[in-house]
Every structure is written in structure tokens, then in C-alpha cells.
Design an enzyme around this catalytic site. Structure first.
Site, mmCIF file in Angstrom:
data_model
loop_
_atom_site.group_PDB
_atom_site.id
_atom_site.type_symbol
_atom_site.label_atom_id
_atom_site.label_comp_id
_atom_site.label_asym_id
_atom_site.label_seq_id
_atom_site.Cartn_x
_atom_site.Cartn_y
_atom_site.Cartn_z
ATOM 1 N N ASP A 18 1.672 -1.191 0.095
ATOM 2 C CA ASP A 18 0.443 -0.316 -0.005
ATOM 3 C C ASP A 18 0.804 0.861 -0.127
ATOM 4 O O ASP A 18 1.747 1.469 0.350
ATOM 5 C CB ASP A 18 -1.000 -0.203 1.314
ATOM 6 C CG ASP A 18 -1.507 1.746 1.032
ATOM 7 O OD1 ASP A 18 -1.903 1.762 0.174
ATOM 8 O OD2 ASP A 18 -2.075 1.838 2.441
ATOM 9 N N ASP A 20 -0.154 5.179 1.498
ATOM 10 C CA ASP A 20 -0.033 5.814 1.668
ATOM 11 C C ASP A 20 -0.244 5.701 3.385
ATOM 12 O O ASP A 20 -1.198 3.990 3.711
ATOM 13 C CB ASP A 20 -1.946 6.342 1.858
ATOM 14 C CG ASP A 20 -2.254 7.441 0.280
ATOM 15 O OD1 ASP A 20 -1.090 7.943 0.095
ATOM 16 O OD2 ASP A 20 -3.606 6.957 -0.182
ATOM 17 N N ASP A 46 -11.180 23.979 -1.972
ATOM 18 C CA ASP A 46 -11.637 22.384 -2.442
ATOM 19 C C ASP A 46 -9.877 22.072 -1.774
ATOM 20 O O ASP A 46 -9.641 21.257 -0.733
ATOM 21 C CB ASP A 46 -10.549 22.147 -3.749
ATOM 22 C CG ASP A 46 -11.982 22.754 -4.464
ATOM 23 O OD1 ASP A 46 -13.334 22.009 -4.086
ATOM 24 O OD2 ASP A 46 -11.374 23.038 -5.820
ATOM 25 N N ALA A 125 -5.305 3.527 -4.195
ATOM 26 C CA ALA A 125 -6.507 3.971 -5.182
ATOM 27 C C ALA A 125 -5.429 4.922 -5.022
ATOM 28 O O ALA A 125 -6.599 5.119 -5.518
ATOM 29 C CB ALA A 125 -7.050 3.895 -3.667
ATOM 30 N N LYS A 169 -8.952 -4.066 -4.861
ATOM 31 C CA LYS A 169 -7.382 -3.966 -4.791
ATOM 32 C C LYS A 169 -6.920 -5.547 -4.765
ATOM 33 O O LYS A 169 -6.815 -6.726 -5.611
ATOM 34 C CB LYS A 169 -7.035 -3.418 -3.168
ATOM 35 C CG LYS A 169 -6.467 -1.892 -3.628
ATOM 36 C CD LYS A 169 -5.535 -2.242 -2.054
ATOM 37 C CE LYS A 169 -5.338 -0.182 -1.970
ATOM 38 N NZ LYS A 169 -4.679 0.301 -0.693
ATOM 39 N N ASP A 192 -1.809 -0.585 5.892
ATOM 40 C CA ASP A 192 -1.190 0.067 7.473
ATOM 41 C C ASP A 192 -3.556 -0.433 7.459
ATOM 42 O O ASP A 192 -3.716 0.384 9.035
ATOM 43 C CB ASP A 192 -1.280 1.488 7.866
ATOM 44 C CG ASP A 192 -2.411 2.276 6.307
ATOM 45 O OD1 ASP A 192 -3.120 3.183 6.681
ATOM 46 O OD2 ASP A 192 -2.196 2.194 5.343
ATOM 47 N N ASN A 195 -9.407 -1.676 5.407
ATOM 48 C CA ASN A 195 -9.501 -1.837 4.315
ATOM 49 C C ASN A 195 -9.045 -2.717 3.619
ATOM 50 O O ASN A 195 -9.478 -2.830 1.948
ATOM 51 C CB ASN A 195 -9.487 -0.114 3.706
ATOM 52 C CG ASN A 195 -11.066 0.493 4.717
ATOM 53 O OD1 ASN A 195 -11.860 0.029 4.264
ATOM 54 N ND2 ASN A 195 -10.986 1.547 4.813
#
Length: 254
Positions: A18, A20, A46, A125, A169, A192, A195
Site C-alpha cells: 500500500d 498511503d 478544495d 487507490a 484491490k 496500514d 480496508n
């Protein structure tokens, strides 16, 4: 050389990371948002929302509602931009925003896998263009990420297929393993987030890195290794790799 010799695998072995809060501190999407704001592709309002989501992610981990909102905004960043612009942004945020935030010890682990002949893939993602640039710069095999739709070289703001998240994933990795003929029982995964439990359950060697509360409980319940950003924990993770991993034929470059 590995500390302990094992019978080399006749099939490719995958190491899946992963991005992030596993490979880097914080979220790559936020860094994409900062650069888009700098280039006046989005408004100050934003980037303020992106900033709040970044702080919350670092403090308490992923939250599905906030992740969905962040990803919807990320789609908006690409709307109307050319592929050349997005690739230029990918280069810029790698150099100035992502590289300084990398966890050096997770990077070393990824490169340890490369040295064993494993295929090392980033699975995130984040837009594929960002993940692929990180993989290229670190000498990894490749990246699996979300794909933006483009028409005549211009992004429409729509996703091709689905956001690369949760079960998606795991599905993408199954497809990768089938395509490469990889041995998932001998493969490794690092994340981490709760999900990514479907992804972690897919391989024979899951490792949780800086886990959120739910993933920490799941890891304890299933006796999964836990890696913290502490010297002793990192040393143990690298020893485990040397002790348990099989070598594999070095993959061809992507």
C-alpha cells in the site's frame, strides 16, 4: 545474500505495498491536490478540505466516508486536464512532495524483496500515474491504481472501472497473480488499513504497518506480524523476510 537459504520458487512471488501511511506518511491524493491548487486547477476551498482529510487520516486512519469524498474530489482534479499535464504533475509531486515523505525503512523492505527476485507492486487507490511514477523512481516492478478516463488525450473526470479500494484491490491482485502465474501462498503484502484486509488475507505472508485500530485487532486475532516505525520492529521485519521468504527468478522490467 539471504541469511538462510530456501528452495527457490519456480513461480513468481509478489510483494504488494500500500502507499498511503505504509510507504509514505500521509496521503498521495492530498499531495496531488496541493499541486493542482498550485497550478490553479482547483480552488482554495478544495485544498482546505483536502488538508482536513490529510490531518484526520494521519491522526485516526482511514474513514470510508472521508475517503469517498476525497476520491470524488480527486476525480475533479483531472477533469479537463491533458495526460501530459497529469504526468507532469506526477513528476512534480514525486520530487517535491512524495519523496521527502517516504518511510525509508519501508522502502528498504521493498528493495529487499527486489533483491530476492520478487515482483514488487504498489497497490493503491491513488491515480495510476502517481503510483507508477513512484514505482519507477524506486526501481520497483509496477503499480496498480485507479485509472482516469480520457478522450483524445484529455481526462473527463470519470473513473475507468472502479476506485482501487478494499475488495477491488484484492480482485486486481488476483488478476495480476493469474496473469503472472504467481504463487500467492509465498507472496507478501504490507498495509496500514483495515480496508486492505481482503488484500492481506490473499497472501501467505501479510504484514501490517502502522495499523489503524481495527486492523491492529485483526492482526492480533490472526497472529499477523506488526511493523512499527521503530528500529527494533523494522529490524525484525527485515529478519523475517530473510528467514521466511523464498527467492524467485528476477522478473523482467515493466
Amino acid at each position: 545474500m539471504p541469511e538462510e537459504s530456501t528452495t527457490p520458487s519456480e513461480r513468481p512471488i509478489l510483494a504488494l505495498f500500500d502507499v498511503d501511511n505504509t510507504l509514505m506518511r500521509g496521503t498521495s491524493l492530498f499531495q496531488l491536490g496541493r499541486e493542482a491548487w498550485k497550478r490553479k486547477l482547483i480552488r482554495g476551498r478544495d485544498i482546505a478540505v483536502f488538508g482536513w482529510q490529510q490531518i484526520r487520516f494521519i491522526m485516526v486512519g482511514e474513514n470510508n466516508r472521508h475517503l469517498d469524498a476525497a476520491r470524488e474530489r480527486a476525480l475533479g482534479l483531472a477533469s479537463g486536464a491533458s495526460q501530459a499535464q497529469v504526468l507532469e504533475i506526477a513528476d512534480e509531486i514525486w520530487e517535491h512532495r512524495i519523496r521527502p515523505r517516504l518511510y525509508p525503512d519501508t522502502v528498504k523492505l521493498a528493495q529487499d524483496h527486489i533483491a530476492r527476485g520478487h515482483q514488487v507492486w504498489l497497490v493503491s487507490a491513488t491515480p495510476w500515474e502517481i503510483g507508477n511514477r513512484i514505482a519507477q523512481q524506486l526501481g520497483l516492478t509496477g503499480a496498480i491504481g485507479s485509472h482516469f478516463e480520457s478522450v483524445d488525450g484529455v481526462y473527463t473526470g470519470k473513473i475507468v472501472g472502479h476506485i482501487m479500494h478494499k475488495e477491488r484491490k484484492a480482485e486486481a491482485v488476483r488478476e495480476l497473480a493469474e496473469r503472472e502465474g504467481a504463487d500467492l501462498a509465498e507472496s507478501w503484502a504490507y498495509s496500514d488499513s483495515r480496508n486492505d484486509i481482503p488484500l492481506l488475507e490473499l497472501v501467505g505472508h501479510p504484514t501490517v504497518v502502522n495499523p489503524d485500530v481495527a486492523l491492529l485487532k485483526h492482526a492480533h486475532d490472526h497472529h499477523w506480524p506488526i511493523m512499527r516505525m521503530k528500529p527494533s520492529s523494522i529490524r525484525e521485519a527485515r529478519r523475517r523476510l530473510r528467514r521466511e521468504a523464498k527467492d524467485a527468478k528476477k522478473p523482467s522490467r515493466r
